[in-house]
Design a protein around this motif. Structure first.
Motif, PDB file in Angstrom:
ATOM      1  N   LEU A 105       0.982  -1.055   0.047  1.00 27.10           N
ATOM      2  CA  LEU A 105      -0.071  -0.177   0.066  1.00 27.10           C
ATOM      3  C   LEU A 105       0.806   1.177  -0.075  1.00 27.10           C
ATOM      4  CD1 LEU A 105      -3.022  -1.030   2.369  1.00 27.10           C
ATOM      5  CD2 LEU A 105      -2.915  -0.942  -0.091  1.00 27.10           C
ATOM      6  N   ILE A 106       2.122   1.609   0.820  1.00 28.90           N
ATOM      7  CA  ILE A 106       2.760   2.296   0.905  1.00 28.90           C
ATOM      8  C   ILE A 106       3.418   2.665  -0.611  1.00 28.90           C
ATOM      9  CG2 ILE A 106       4.889   3.327   1.917  1.00 28.90           C
ATOM     10  CD1 ILE A 106       4.198   1.816   4.488  1.00 28.90           C
ATOM     11  N   HIS A 107       3.868   1.636  -1.285  1.00 31.18           N
ATOM     12  CA  HIS A 107       4.448   1.757  -2.488  1.00 31.18           C
ATOM     13  C   HIS A 107       3.465   2.050  -3.439  1.00 31.18           C
ATOM     14  CE1 HIS A 107       8.384  -0.694  -1.502  1.00 31.18           C
ATOM     15  NE2 HIS A 107       8.388   0.576  -0.857  1.00 31.18           N
ATOM     16  N   ASP A 108       2.218   1.552  -3.277  1.00 35.69           N
ATOM     17  CA  ASP A 108       1.265   1.861  -4.322  1.00 35.69           C
ATOM     18  C   ASP A 108       0.733   3.321  -4.222  1.00 35.69           C
ATOM     19  OD1 ASP A 108       0.752  -0.440  -5.908  1.00 35.69           O
ATOM     20  OD2 ASP A 108      -1.226  -1.032  -4.577  1.00 35.69           O
ATOM     21  N   ASP A 109       0.708   3.882  -3.179  1.00 37.45           N
ATOM     22  CA  ASP A 109       0.276   5.129  -2.949  1.00 37.45           C
ATOM     23  C   ASP A 109       1.285   6.129  -3.413  1.00 37.45           C
ATOM     24  OD1 ASP A 109      -2.116   4.615  -1.574  1.00 37.45           O
ATOM     25  OD2 ASP A 109      -1.239   4.880   0.440  1.00 37.45           O
ATOM     26  N   LEU A 110       2.635   5.628  -3.587  1.00 38.06           N
ATOM     27  CA  LEU A 110       3.668   6.647  -4.051  1.00 38.06           C
ATOM     28  C   LEU A 110       3.582   6.341  -5.555  1.00 38.06           C
ATOM     29  CD1 LEU A 110       6.355   8.217  -4.048  1.00 38.06           C
ATOM     30  CD2 LEU A 110       7.412   5.817  -3.744  1.00 38.06           C
ATOM     31  N   ILE A 111       3.516   5.069  -6.133  1.00 37.90           N
ATOM     32  CA  ILE A 111       3.245   5.151  -7.583  1.00 37.90           C
ATOM     33  C   ILE A 111       2.262   5.867  -8.012  1.00 37.90           C
ATOM     34  CG2 ILE A 111       2.970   3.163  -9.294  1.00 37.90           C
ATOM     35  CD1 ILE A 111       4.470   1.227  -7.399  1.00 37.90           C
ATOM     36  N   ASP A 112       1.221   5.750  -7.367  1.00 35.82           N
ATOM     37  CA  ASP A 112      -0.075   6.262  -7.922  1.00 35.82           C
ATOM     38  C   ASP A 112      -0.213   7.744  -7.732  1.00 35.82           C
ATOM     39  OD1 ASP A 112      -0.720   3.840  -8.839  1.00 35.82           O
ATOM     40  OD2 ASP A 112      -2.233   3.412  -7.212  1.00 35.82           O
ATOM     41  N   SER A 113       0.676   8.311  -6.986  1.00 36.85           N
ATOM     42  CA  SER A 113       0.519   9.766  -6.501  1.00 36.85           C
ATOM     43  C   SER A 113      -0.566  10.087  -5.639  1.00 36.85           C
ATOM     44  CB  SER A 113       0.771  10.717  -7.664  1.00 36.85           C
ATOM     45  OG  SER A 113       2.077  10.588  -8.332  1.00 36.85           O
ATOM     46  N   SER A 114      -0.964   9.228  -4.664  1.00 34.03           N
ATOM     47  CA  SER A 114      -2.271   9.420  -3.973  1.00 34.03           C
ATOM     48  C   SER A 114      -1.940  10.253  -2.978  1.00 34.03           C
ATOM     49  CB  SER A 114      -2.779   8.065  -3.402  1.00 34.03           C
ATOM     50  OG  SER A 114      -2.952   7.038  -4.507  1.00 34.03           O
ATOM     51  N   ASP A 115      -3.005  11.280  -2.563  1.00 41.31           N
ATOM     52  CA  ASP A 115      -2.830  12.121  -1.478  1.00 41.31           C
ATOM     53  C   ASP A 115      -2.937  11.479  -0.290  1.00 41.31           C
ATOM     54  OD1 ASP A 115      -1.802  14.206  -3.135  1.00 41.31           O
ATOM     55  OD2 ASP A 115      -3.744  14.702  -3.801  1.00 41.31           O
ATOM     56  N   SER A 116      -4.219  10.603  -0.274  1.00 42.09           N
ATOM     57  CA  SER A 116      -4.678  10.023   1.131  1.00 42.09           C
ATOM     58  C   SER A 116      -4.983   8.537   1.150  1.00 42.09           C
ATOM     59  CB  SER A 116      -6.048  11.077   1.368  1.00 42.09           C
ATOM     60  OG  SER A 116      -7.040  10.513   0.388  1.00 42.09           O
ATOM     61  N   ARG A 117      -4.933   7.907   2.319  1.00 45.78           N
ATOM     62  CA  ARG A 117      -5.352   6.651   2.474  1.00 45.78           C
ATOM     63  C   ARG A 117      -5.990   6.566   3.951  1.00 45.78           C
ATOM     64  NH1 ARG A 117      -5.298   1.915  -0.059  1.00 45.78           N
ATOM     65  NH2 ARG A 117      -3.684   2.377  -1.372  1.00 45.78           N
ATOM     66  N   VAL A 140       1.873   8.332   3.090  1.00 46.96           N
ATOM     67  CA  VAL A 140       3.449   8.335   3.734  1.00 46.96           C
ATOM     68  C   VAL A 140       4.423   9.273   3.009  1.00 46.96           C
ATOM     69  CG1 VAL A 140       5.410   6.973   4.167  1.00 46.96           C
ATOM     70  CG2 VAL A 140       3.361   6.008   4.739  1.00 46.96           C
ATOM     71  N   HIS A 141       4.073   9.257   1.598  1.00 43.44           N
ATOM     72  CA  HIS A 141       5.051  10.305   0.889  1.00 43.44           C
ATOM     73  C   HIS A 141       4.741  11.706   0.805  1.00 43.44           C
ATOM     74  CE1 HIS A 141       1.985   9.339  -2.036  1.00 43.44           C
ATOM     75  NE2 HIS A 141       2.287  10.148  -2.585  1.00 43.44           N
ATOM     76  N   ALA A 148      11.750   9.103  -1.183  1.00 43.55           N
ATOM     77  CA  ALA A 148      12.660   8.232  -0.822  1.00 43.55           C
ATOM     78  C   ALA A 148      12.374   7.745   0.788  1.00 43.55           C
ATOM     79  CB  ALA A 148      13.944   9.214  -0.534  1.00 43.55           C
ATOM     80  N   ALA A 149      11.481   8.530   1.380  1.00 41.25           N
ATOM     81  CA  ALA A 149      10.932   8.025   2.604  1.00 41.25           C
ATOM     82  C   ALA A 149      10.224   6.742   2.496  1.00 41.25           C
ATOM     83  CB  ALA A 149      10.518   9.022   3.331  1.00 41.25           C
ATOM     84  N   ALA A 150       9.047   6.954   1.494  1.00 40.09           N
ATOM     85  CA  ALA A 150       8.244   6.056   1.194  1.00 40.09           C
ATOM     86  C   ALA A 150       8.754   4.778   0.869  1.00 40.09           C
ATOM     87  CB  ALA A 150       7.124   6.629   0.241  1.00 40.09           C
ATOM     88  N   VAL A 151       9.603   4.687  -0.163  1.00 41.13           N
ATOM     89  CA  VAL A 151      10.322   3.543  -0.784  1.00 41.13           C
ATOM     90  C   VAL A 151      10.900   2.939   0.664  1.00 41.13           C
ATOM     91  CG1 VAL A 151      12.215   2.786  -1.982  1.00 41.13           C
ATOM     92  CG2 VAL A 151      10.727   4.610  -2.790  1.00 41.13           C
ATOM     93  N   LEU A 152      11.493   3.463   1.310  1.00 37.44           N
ATOM     94  CA  LEU A 152      12.473   2.919   2.463  1.00 37.44           C
ATOM     95  C   LEU A 152      11.420   2.206   3.491  1.00 37.44           C
ATOM     96  CD1 LEU A 152      15.298   5.544   2.812  1.00 37.44           C
ATOM     97  CD2 LEU A 152      15.631   3.177   1.721  1.00 37.44           C
ATOM     98  N   ILE A 153      10.360   3.045   3.832  1.00 38.66           N
ATOM     99  CA  ILE A 153       9.570   2.459   4.996  1.00 38.66           C
ATOM    100  C   ILE A 153       8.878   1.327   4.426  1.00 38.66           C
ATOM    101  CG2 ILE A 153       7.256   3.193   6.274  1.00 38.66           C
ATOM    102  CD1 ILE A 153       8.686   5.921   6.382  1.00 38.66           C
TER     103      ILE A 153
END
Length: 367
Positions: A101-113, A119-120, A142-147
């Protein structure tokens, strides 16, 4: 009742049965406290990352993956004496989910979950508020990838430290390894499909099977059955059940991504369209639409500035061309075949009933 009776293995398993989401939550709290302790003391600068992962994991979710795995274990004759270890093993699936989910949100440039900043976005804001060097966007990325990577690493740690006989963990590892690979393959195919613009129903279903069906339902069931030492017949029937229910689950998610109530789903309505998701709903809409209707749908896909009025127009169009009804029919068909496979697995009660109920809830949900 004696102390020995209240702490018996059978009672432990039944206690977890009675409140499985709560039991999974408590096990996650326990593990996260253990895992975070040493790094918190050694590297204070990483505390915000650890806290972000902890908050994400404990901040909501249906706990579907551990639930499917648990009832597969119970239904295929799992030893109640191993209930504590199995609970820890299946709870680790929530950390795989957190990574995805954290990576998905980053890939999709999502604002909320779940109604909160992703996270990003949260780390980009932290960067901006502190006036740090570089750009907030790159720091958040970078933070979202690592977390997310930390979540996957800790998932392995949690699974591998479950108090189970070595042969049990060894039997379950093929399902565990396959699940990790499949979810990443599904994420990659999702990105690739968006990049290539492949709007075929076949491409949408391939992504659904790998990205959602495999790691949400099929592999957790496989994992639970393996932890119980189930035979190939039961395991095969459970995997068939899981494959169909997993795809139906994703198809319901696709509908919610366009038609869902943001106050219930925790995400803005129409985000799947803005993100360019090539779902089966969109694929069928394009395939069944006339030229003008197809243009309305096509122009909405991947348009980050899509307004609410434009989302409403796409909703109307998808309904008019019969795409919504077609997806609903597919969900019903998959649920029917899945429940037939579940009956063929001949599971013990209460697992058979619980899994049947779970299948209906997963495919008829509103969030």
């Amino acid at each position: 009742m004696s102390e020995q009776e209240t702490s018996s293995p059978v009672n432990a398993a039944e206690r977890f049965d009675a409140d499985l989401p709560g039991s999974v939550e408590r096990e996650l709290v326990r593990f996260l406290h253990e895992a975070a302790g040493q790094i918190r003391m050694a590297e204070p600068g990483f505390v915000s990352g650890v806290d972000a992962l902890t908050d994400f994991v404990l901040g909501g979710g249906k706990r579907l993956r551990p639930t499917f795995a648990w009832w597969a274990w119970r239904g295929t004759g799992g030893d109640p004496a191993e209930a504590e270890g199995v609970l820890r093993a299946v709870a680790s699936l929530e950390l795989v989910q957190a990574c995805a989910l954290i990576h998905d949100d980053l890939i999709d440039s999502s604002d909320s979950r779940r109604g909160r900043p992703t996270v990003h976005r949260a780390f980009a804001r932290q960067h901006d508020e502190n006036g740090w060097l570089g750009t907030p966007e790159m720091f958040g990325l970078a933070a979202a990838v690592l977390i997310g990577d930390l979540a996957l690493a800790w998932a392995d740690d949690m699974f591998n430290t479950a108090a189970l006989p070595p042969e049990r963990l060894a039997a379950a590892r093929p399902a565990w390894r396959a699940m990790r690979t499949e979810v990443l393959a599904g994420q990659f195919l999702d990105v690739r499909t968006q990049a290539t613009g492949d709007s075929s129903p076949e491409a949408a279903l391939r992504v659904s099977r790998l990205k959602t069906a495999a790691y949400t339902v099929q592999r957790p069931l496989h994992l639970g059955a393996a932890l119980a030492g189930a035979d190939s017949g039961q395991t095969g029937a459970l995997r068939e059940f899981g494959d169909d229910i997993g795809v139906a689950f994703q198809l319901r998610d696709d509908l919610l991504g366009v038609f869902g109530d943001p106050s219930v789903t925790g995400k803005p309505a129409g985000d799947d369209l803005r993100e360019g998701k090539r779902t089966l709903l969109v694929a069928l809409g394009l395939a069944q639409a006339g030229p003008h209707q197809a243009e309305i749908i096509a122009n909405a896909i991947g348009n980050p500035g899509l307004s609410e009025a434009e989302v409403d127009k796409v909703r109307t169009t998808l309904t008019e061309v019969g795409a919504v009804a077609a997806v609903e029919r597919r969900i019903d068909e998959l649920t029917t075949t899945a429940l037939a496979a579940l009956r063929a697995a001949h599971l013990a009660e209460p697992a058979a009933t619980r899994l049947a109920e779970l299948a209906v809830r997963a495919t008829q949900r509103t969030s």
